[in-house]
Design a protein around this motif. Structure first.
Motif, PDB file in Angstrom:
ATOM      1  N   THR A  82       6.427   5.403  -7.632  1.00  0.00           N
ATOM      2  CA  THR A  82       5.061   5.145  -7.194  1.00  0.00           C
ATOM      3  C   THR A  82       4.679   3.683  -7.424  1.00  0.00           C
ATOM      4  O   THR A  82       5.424   2.919  -8.044  1.00  0.00           O
ATOM      5  CB  THR A  82       4.077   6.036  -7.975  1.00  0.00           C
ATOM      6  N   THR A  83       3.493   3.342  -6.953  1.00  0.00           N
ATOM      7  CA  THR A  83       2.980   1.996  -7.193  1.00  0.00           C
ATOM      8  C   THR A  83       2.755   1.769  -8.691  1.00  0.00           C
ATOM      9  O   THR A  83       2.840   0.632  -9.156  1.00  0.00           O
ATOM     10  CB  THR A  83       1.677   1.741  -6.405  1.00  0.00           C
ATOM     11  N   THR A 130       0.805  -1.214   0.000  1.00  0.00           N
ATOM     12  CA  THR A 130       0.000   0.000   0.000  1.00  0.00           C
ATOM     13  C   THR A 130       0.839   1.266   0.000  1.00  0.00           C
ATOM     14  O   THR A 130       0.307   2.344  -0.150  1.00  0.00           O
ATOM     15  CB  THR A 130      -0.943   0.011   1.220  1.00  0.00           C
ATOM     16  N   THR A 146       2.878   4.189  -1.333  1.00  0.00           N
ATOM     17  CA  THR A 146       2.775   4.811  -2.642  1.00  0.00           C
ATOM     18  C   THR A 146       4.081   5.420  -3.115  1.00  0.00           C
ATOM     19  O   THR A 146       4.176   5.794  -4.270  1.00  0.00           O
ATOM     20  CB  THR A 146       1.683   5.892  -2.644  1.00  0.00           C
ATOM     21  N   HIS A 147       5.071   5.513  -2.257  1.00  0.00           N
ATOM     22  CA  HIS A 147       6.347   6.092  -2.667  1.00  0.00           C
ATOM     23  C   HIS A 147       7.489   5.190  -2.240  1.00  0.00           C
ATOM     24  O   HIS A 147       7.561   4.760  -1.094  1.00  0.00           O
ATOM     25  CB  HIS A 147       6.537   7.496  -2.077  1.00  0.00           C
TER      26      HIS A 147
END
Length: 135
Positions: A47-48, A4, A6-7
């Motif tokens: 990012t994801t 989860t 994101t970075h």
């Protein structure tokens, strides 16, 4: 790093994708993965979506696509080019089938040579070496 998040740093991204940092950099040089901007004095953050792109590249490679073909597939990634993607997959499948046929012929030839070696007696030259020398 959890899915989860994101970075990612480049090291975290590489670890999450199961590749090394140099692979990420190589893909960036090849245009398969964008190099994110970085704020002055800060490190780049991925990012994801970048992780998803790396997974896409690795999955395509596992199916036998070259990096050039992966780049083509990435251009078709929006889902509106299914016919082109299918055609690429059909060509890849035909290539794989041809290579399998070639490997079966090689297997048969080697099996015969191995059998000849197993049955070899006396002072005659090795059947395998002799066959390779004859071409």
């Amino acid at each position: 790093m959890t899915p989860t998040t994101t970075h990612f740093t480049i090291g975290q991204l590489a670890g999450a994708a199961g590749v090394n940092v140099e692979t990420v950099r190589f893909y960036q040089r090849r245009g398969l993965l964008a190099t994110p901007d970085r704020a002055y004095g800060a490190i780049r953050r991925y990012t994801t979506a970048d992780l998803g792109r790396l997974h896409f590249v690795k999955s395509a490679q596992r199916l036998g696509f070259t990096l050039e073909q992966v780049a083509e597939l990435l251009q078709l990634q929006d889902g509106t080019h299914c016919d082109e993607a299918r055609q690429m997959a059909e060509r890849k499948l035909a290539d794989v089938r041809q290579r399998l046929d070639d490997l079966r012929r090689i297997e048969q030839a080697l099996a015969v040579l191995v059998q000849r070696c197993a049955c070899h007696e006396g002072d005659i030259a090795c059947p395998l070496i002799e066959a390779l020398q004859e071409g």
